[in-house]
Design a protein around this motif. Structure first.
Motif, PDB file in Angstrom:
ATOM      1  N   LEU A 140      -3.847  66.932  -6.698  1.00 29.54           N
ATOM      2  CA  LEU A 140      -2.671  67.756  -6.957  1.00 29.54           C
ATOM      3  C   LEU A 140      -1.545  67.439  -5.979  1.00 29.54           C
ATOM      4  O   LEU A 140      -1.758  66.876  -4.916  1.00 29.54           O
ATOM      5  CB  LEU A 140      -3.026  69.240  -6.855  1.00 29.54           C
ATOM      6  N   GLY A 141      -0.320  67.838  -6.372  1.00 29.34           N
ATOM      7  CA  GLY A 141       0.803  67.796  -5.444  1.00 29.34           C
ATOM      8  C   GLY A 141       1.472  66.455  -5.236  1.00 29.34           C
ATOM      9  O   GLY A 141       1.832  66.111  -4.105  1.00 29.34           O
ATOM     10  N   ASN A 142       1.614  65.648  -6.288  1.00 28.71           N
ATOM     11  CA  ASN A 142       2.358  64.374  -6.243  1.00 28.71           C
ATOM     12  C   ASN A 142       1.634  63.239  -5.536  1.00 28.71           C
ATOM     13  O   ASN A 142       2.187  62.155  -5.377  1.00 28.71           O
ATOM     14  CB  ASN A 142       3.733  64.547  -5.586  1.00 28.71           C
ATOM     15  N   SER A 143       0.397  63.451  -5.102  1.00 27.49           N
ATOM     16  CA  SER A 143      -0.300  62.431  -4.317  1.00 27.49           C
ATOM     17  C   SER A 143      -0.646  61.182  -5.122  1.00 27.49           C
ATOM     18  O   SER A 143      -0.881  60.121  -4.540  1.00 27.49           O
ATOM     19  CB  SER A 143      -1.593  63.026  -3.735  1.00 27.49           C
ATOM     20  N   PHE A 144      -0.682  61.293  -6.439  1.00 26.78           N
ATOM     21  CA  PHE A 144      -1.168  60.191  -7.271  1.00 26.78           C
ATOM     22  C   PHE A 144      -0.338  58.927  -7.108  1.00 26.78           C
ATOM     23  O   PHE A 144      -0.851  57.830  -7.271  1.00 26.78           O
ATOM     24  CB  PHE A 144      -1.188  60.622  -8.737  1.00 26.78           C
ATOM     25  N   MET A 164       6.214  63.388 -10.251  1.00 24.50           N
ATOM     26  CA  MET A 164       6.823  62.085  -9.991  1.00 24.50           C
ATOM     27  C   MET A 164       6.511  61.049 -11.055  1.00 24.50           C
ATOM     28  O   MET A 164       6.769  59.868 -10.851  1.00 24.50           O
ATOM     29  CB  MET A 164       6.347  61.577  -8.628  1.00 24.50           C
ATOM     30  N   VAL A 165       5.937  61.437 -12.178  1.00 20.12           N
ATOM     31  CA  VAL A 165       5.788  60.477 -13.268  1.00 20.12           C
ATOM     32  C   VAL A 165       7.182  60.160 -13.815  1.00 20.12           C
ATOM     33  O   VAL A 165       8.126  60.943 -13.661  1.00 20.12           O
ATOM     34  CB  VAL A 165       4.867  61.017 -14.381  1.00 20.12           C
ATOM     35  N   LYS A 210       7.587  56.254   0.396  1.00 23.17           N
ATOM     36  CA  LYS A 210       7.875  55.685  -0.924  1.00 23.17           C
ATOM     37  C   LYS A 210       6.888  56.280  -1.916  1.00 23.17           C
ATOM     38  O   LYS A 210       5.732  56.535  -1.584  1.00 23.17           O
ATOM     39  CB  LYS A 210       7.798  54.157  -0.928  1.00 23.17           C
ATOM     40  N   HIS A 211       7.373  56.515  -3.120  1.00 28.85           N
ATOM     41  CA  HIS A 211       6.516  57.079  -4.159  1.00 28.85           C
ATOM     42  C   HIS A 211       6.625  56.203  -5.401  1.00 28.85           C
ATOM     43  O   HIS A 211       7.687  56.089  -5.997  1.00 28.85           O
ATOM     44  CB  HIS A 211       6.937  58.506  -4.490  1.00 28.85           C
ATOM     45  N   HIS A 212       5.518  55.567  -5.761  1.00 33.30           N
ATOM     46  CA  HIS A 212       5.497  54.688  -6.922  1.00 33.30           C
ATOM     47  C   HIS A 212       5.544  55.526  -8.197  1.00 33.30           C
ATOM     48  O   HIS A 212       4.840  56.524  -8.336  1.00 33.30           O
ATOM     49  CB  HIS A 212       4.252  53.805  -6.889  1.00 33.30           C
ATOM     50  N   VAL A 213       6.390  55.115  -9.110  1.00 32.03           N
ATOM     51  CA  VAL A 213       6.635  55.886 -10.333  1.00 32.03           C
ATOM     52  C   VAL A 213       5.942  55.198 -11.506  1.00 32.03           C
ATOM     53  O   VAL A 213       6.240  54.045 -11.834  1.00 32.03           O
ATOM     54  CB  VAL A 213       8.141  56.025 -10.601  1.00 32.03           C
ATOM     55  N   TYR A 214       5.019  55.902 -12.134  1.00 29.58           N
ATOM     56  CA  TYR A 214       4.283  55.399 -13.286  1.00 29.58           C
ATOM     57  C   TYR A 214       4.626  56.227 -14.516  1.00 29.58           C
ATOM     58  O   TYR A 214       4.861  57.433 -14.416  1.00 29.58           O
ATOM     59  CB  TYR A 214       2.774  55.457 -13.039  1.00 29.58           C
ATOM     60  N   THR A 215       4.630  55.580 -15.680  1.00 30.49           N
ATOM     61  CA  THR A 215       4.816  56.338 -16.914  1.00 30.49           C
ATOM     62  C   THR A 215       3.508  57.032 -17.274  1.00 30.49           C
ATOM     63  O   THR A 215       2.419  56.642 -16.821  1.00 30.49           O
ATOM     64  CB  THR A 215       5.224  55.432 -18.082  1.00 30.49           C
ATOM     65  N   ASP A 265      10.262  67.553 -18.213  1.00 34.05           N
ATOM     66  CA  ASP A 265       9.560  68.650 -17.543  1.00 34.05           C
ATOM     67  C   ASP A 265       9.337  68.300 -16.071  1.00 34.05           C
ATOM     68  O   ASP A 265       9.050  67.148 -15.732  1.00 34.05           O
ATOM     69  CB  ASP A 265       8.215  68.927 -18.216  1.00 34.05           C
ATOM     70  N   GLN A 266       9.436  69.287 -15.211  1.00 32.33           N
ATOM     71  CA  GLN A 266       9.379  69.033 -13.774  1.00 32.33           C
ATOM     72  C   GLN A 266       7.984  68.675 -13.282  1.00 32.33           C
ATOM     73  O   GLN A 266       7.845  67.987 -12.265  1.00 32.33           O
ATOM     74  CB  GLN A 266       9.901  70.253 -13.010  1.00 32.33           C
ATOM     75  N   GLN A 267       6.953  69.134 -13.966  1.00 31.80           N
ATOM     76  CA  GLN A 267       5.586  68.871 -13.528  1.00 31.80           C
ATOM     77  C   GLN A 267       4.719  68.396 -14.680  1.00 31.80           C
ATOM     78  O   GLN A 267       4.975  68.717 -15.841  1.00 31.80           O
ATOM     79  CB  GLN A 267       4.960  70.140 -12.936  1.00 31.80           C
ATOM     80  N   MET A 268       3.709  67.610 -14.331  1.00 31.48           N
ATOM     81  CA  MET A 268       2.714  67.166 -15.302  1.00 31.48           C
ATOM     82  C   MET A 268       1.327  67.509 -14.770  1.00 31.48           C
ATOM     83  O   MET A 268       1.018  67.268 -13.598  1.00 31.48           O
ATOM     84  CB  MET A 268       2.808  65.653 -15.514  1.00 31.48           C
ATOM     85  N   TYR A 269       0.500  68.095 -15.613  1.00 35.45           N
ATOM     86  CA  TYR A 269      -0.907  68.343 -15.303  1.00 35.45           C
ATOM     87  C   TYR A 269      -1.735  67.639 -16.373  1.00 35.45           C
ATOM     88  O   TYR A 269      -1.776  68.071 -17.518  1.00 35.45           O
ATOM     89  CB  TYR A 269      -1.222  69.841 -15.311  1.00 35.45           C
TER      90      TYR A 269
END
Length: 254
Positions: free
Chosen positions: A117-121, A152-153, A205-210, A241-245
């Motif tokens: 959880l929390g953008n760590s992915f 952050m997706v 840095k945060h890598h952005v994935y679709t 949407d601001q978040q993805m679960y």
């Protein structure tokens, strides 16, 4: 904005005022809502062994342990792990606390569920995130579920990319500057914290994935996506949407 950020920025990122900010930014009510969501979507019951990775200062780990789950929390931050260990020992909770990097830490047991959880992915590049997914999948029993939460997706962060931000959390002020590195698909961020006469600057840095990239990666390691929500209220995730679960399930080997 030009910031030189190495790929292992997360090794020493969570320290000092940075840790204090993350603790102040979360509430007990929010933690309880997310834990309720995890219990529901992971379809777990008290006594099950659950993996929290990375666990941070353990707000979900502790709440789940108090509700009867046997927890394992892994994090690379010595500050967070020390604090979590102290609380686990003080309250005699069923938690194994591991200081380590999930990319290299060997898990010695199988789990009935896991979550990130929390953008760590997106903390690591594609090679790193591939190793992360494989390690988690290998540690899950067939039928166990894995929940990933991120704001952050690509479908969340890119439609309304935030170049700056300013937040006040009690006596702590956080100023944010963001830039997007198009050729490598990551967001570079500089955080400046101010508290009294003290100031700290941290960069990451945060890598952005679709979403489709994430689903394909999970599927490669036997994790079938069964739902994607935009909140703990389980509404369908949509562009912007601001978040993805995301909820995935470990498939049995045939």
């Amino acid at each position: 904005m030009t910031i030189d950020i190495n790929n292992e920025w997360y090794v020493d990122f969570f320290s000092g005022l940075n840790c204090e900010m993350w603790e102040k930014a979360t509430t007990t009510e929010w933690t309880q809502q997310e834990v309720d969501f995890l219990i529901d979507t992971l379809t777990i019951k008290p006594g099950d062994h659950i993996l929290d990775v990375p666990c941070g200062f353990g707000r979900h780990t502790l709440e789940l342990a108090k509700r009867g789950f046997t927890m394992t929390g892994i994090d690379i931050s010595a500050d967070y792990i020390q604090k979590l260990n102290e609380q686990v020992e003080a309250e005699h909770l069923p938690v194994q606390v591991i200081l380590g990097d999930i990319l290299t830490t060997k898990l010695e047991r199988f789990f009935d569920g896991a979550y990130c959880l929390g953008n760590s992915f997106g903390y690591v590049d594609y090679a790193g995130i591939t190793a992360f997914v494989k390690n988690v999948s290998d540690a899950l029993t067939p039928g166990a579920r894995f929940v990933i939460n991120s704001g952050m997706v690509a479908e969340s962060i890119l439609p309304n990319f935030p170049k700056t931000g300013h937040y006040v959390l009690g006596d702590l002020i956080m100023d944010i500057r963001n830039a997007y590195v198009v050729g490598e698909s990551y967001m570079a961020t500089e955080l400046t914290y101010t508290k009294g006469g003290r100031s700290e600057t941290h960069s990451f840095k945060h890598h952005v994935y679709t979403l489709s990239e994430i689903k394909r990666l999970l599927a490669r390691y036997g994790l079938r996506t069964i739902a994607v929500y935009n909140s703990t209220e389980k509404l369908d995730y949509q562009l912007g949407d601001q978040q993805m679960y995301l909820v995935a399930e470990k498939q049995a080997i045939r």
